[in-house]
Design an enzyme around this catalytic site. Structure first.
Site, mmCIF file in Angstrom:
data_model
loop_
_atom_site.group_PDB
_atom_site.id
_atom_site.type_symbol
_atom_site.label_atom_id
_atom_site.label_comp_id
_atom_site.label_asym_id
_atom_site.label_seq_id
_atom_site.Cartn_x
_atom_site.Cartn_y
_atom_site.Cartn_z
ATOM 1 N N SER A 149 -9.432 0.199 7.915
ATOM 2 C CA SER A 149 -9.142 0.548 6.745
ATOM 3 C C SER A 149 -8.287 -0.312 5.519
ATOM 4 O O SER A 149 -8.556 -0.435 4.642
ATOM 5 C CB SER A 149 -7.961 1.086 6.676
ATOM 6 O OG SER A 149 -8.474 2.860 6.802
ATOM 7 N N SER A 190 -9.401 2.386 3.343
ATOM 8 C CA SER A 190 -8.565 3.040 2.776
ATOM 9 C C SER A 190 -7.392 2.400 1.817
ATOM 10 O O SER A 190 -6.639 2.770 0.813
ATOM 11 C CB SER A 190 -7.468 3.712 3.415
ATOM 12 O OG SER A 190 -6.667 3.337 4.473
ATOM 13 N N LYS A 239 0.985 -1.713 0.062
ATOM 14 C CA LYS A 239 0.255 -0.147 0.302
ATOM 15 C C LYS A 239 0.807 1.594 0.302
ATOM 16 O O LYS A 239 1.550 1.179 0.385
ATOM 17 C CB LYS A 239 -0.881 -0.155 1.171
ATOM 18 C CG LYS A 239 -2.145 1.074 1.576
ATOM 19 C CD LYS A 239 -3.154 0.188 2.419
ATOM 20 C CE LYS A 239 -3.618 1.768 2.928
ATOM 21 N NZ LYS A 239 -4.303 2.111 4.254
#
Length: 472
Positions: free
Chosen positions: A183, A159, A84
């Site tokens: 997230s 996220s 990520k």
């Protein structure tokens, strides 16, 4: 290679080196010599190219290595994956989903990146996230959103939306995710994946987390199978055991022990769950009772100010980023942060004097949460108060007062576990929305209860295998 269209969705499954393997299965095939690690990396890169024109999940590509697999092996040796884009990976820029600065290549791996690499994965790049991970959807003010592979008109969550979209579409078997308010679990629920948020401290913390007055962030992965989540956690624990938490060890299936499970169909902050989500949670409770577990209503009596306090803390994080952004890039300009980030910052500036009370009350949430577990082994709830929204509903371009109200009535269950530091897991339910989108359910446990969470996840997965995008 072309992606396979499914109505308004897309997936990359095909007859290649990856096949329909999860990460454990692919690593086993590589270990046995049935598939080459370099071949797996090449085919994964092709799958990513095939779907990413539709999904827009990738921030940075990295060329597949000529020969894959970590020299020292590892449980996922040779398995292609992504990191990520809020985590440093040496040689790749870290952009945090923001247009407020020009990212520069990282000089070193972040602590979690080193832990992740110890599993043997082959990193093919970095996935997109909303600015600084603040939003439960991966959408932007001036760029294309990340799209849900089950239906590209809908959010992939946030996220960790980019990671979830790639894994759900079959581009890679698992990918890095992290969770500061939901997230990992939110995109897992939106995309029909398994997403385990570990206990605070179970996985190594990055430097930024250690500096927070209340560390709410945990790293992990999103995957299509429970055994991948279990294998990751066992490998993470082998890399660095936590001296004060009960060991998880290797979890390979359900336990014989029957559990007492508390049922929370509605949020502790008073937000009511929509019909489809409630039906998924109640049906899961019925399945658990059929399997011999006891399911009874539970109550989580958090402070009525919890939502406002979490929002204030969230705003404080945006304020701190705006104040220290030059550490990310000399050209950082907080005026270029997106409207959600700016709105959070401004909302915090209106209440900043209350910060000591906010922190005190958030820390005391642990007492009320522990009381909710009296008589129960786990708590069962929705992941989110309503089903996955269409793109645009939570866009940062929505006026801040309206947007924050929408977010708070959507993300009504996950933040408590971040504040308290307890583990929880999102699992795909047997239900789907009218548009065929997944609906997630969540189990939460006491600190250190990851083994119990994985055992119940294995049992539900075996009882009714998770829906597969390639079968639609």
């Amino acid at each position: 290679m072309t992606a396979f269209e499914i109505r308004t969705g897309v997936h990359a499954f095909r007859d290649d080196a990856l096949g329909e393997h999860d990460a454990v299965g692919l690593a086993d095939a590589i270990r046995r010599g049935e598939v080459g690690a370099a071949e797996a990396a090449r085919d994964a890169a092709e799958r990513v190219r095939a779907v990413d024109a539709r999904l827009r999940a990738v921030e940075v590509h990295s060329s597949p290595p000529a020969s894959g697999g970590a020299p020292g092996g590892g449980v996922f040796a040779g398995v292609p994956t992504f990191v990520k884009d809020n985590t440093d990976y040496r040689g790749l820029p870290t952009g945090h989903g923001s247009s407020a600065f020009r990212p520069r290549p990282a000089r070193n791996h972040a602590p979690f990146a080193r832990q992740f690499l110890s599993t043997g994965v082959t990193v093919l790049g970095k996935t997109r996230l909303p600015e600084f991970g603040f939003s439960p959807t991966t959408e932007y003010e001036g760029a294309e959103p990340v799209r849900n592979p089950w239906h590209t008109g809908y959010s992939a969550g946030g996220s960790s939306g980019g990671s979830a979209a790639l894994v759900a579409a079959g581009a890679v078997p698992l990918a890095h995710a992290n969770d500061g308010g939901g997230s990992i679990r939110i995109p897992a629920a939106c995309c029909g994946l398994v997403g385990l948020k570990p206990t605070r401290g179970r996985v190594v913390a990055n430097a930024q987390s250690r500096m927070l007055p209340l560390d709410i962030v945990a790293d992990g992965v999103v995957s299509r199978s429970v055994r991948d989540a279990a294998a990751f956690l066992a490998a993470a624990e082998a890399y660095r055991p936590h001296p004060k938490l009960p060991p998880v060890g290797s979890v390979e299936g359900p336990a014989k022990r029957r559990l007492r499970i508390g049922l929370l169909p509605d949020s502790p902050n008073g937000v009511r769950t929509d019909t489809a989500t409630r039906a998924a949670v109640l049906a899961t409770g019925e399945a658990l009772e059929r399997l011999g577990h006891t399911v009874e209503p539970a109550v989580v009596a958090v402070d009525p100010r919890f939502t406002d306090d979490f929002l204030a803390y969230w705003g404080m994080l945006s304020f701190l980023i705006g104040a220290t952004g030059r550490s990310l890039g000399a050209d950082f300009d907080r005026r270029r942060m997106d409207p959600l980030s700016r709105g959070l910052r401004e909302s915090y500036l209106a209440v900043w004097r209350q910060t000591p009370g906010v922190l005190r009350r958030l820390r005391s949430t642990a007492v009320a949460y522990a009381a909710a577990f009296r008589g129960f082994d786990l708590l069962l709830s929705p992941v989110l108060a309503h089903t996955t929204p269409r793109l645009g509903h939570l866009s940062p371009t929505v006026p801040y007062p309206q947007l924050i109200e929408r977010i708070l009535t959507y993300v009504a269950f996950t933040p408590v576990d971040n504040v308290v530091g307890t583990p929880s897991i999102s699992l795909p339910s047997a239900h789907a929305t009218d548009d065929g989108l997944p609906v997630g359910v969540m189990f939460a446990g006491r600190p250190g209860a990851e083994r119990t969470l994985l055992e119940i996840a294995f049992e539900l997965e075996a009882d009714r295998p998770f829906r597969r995008i390639q079968d639609l």
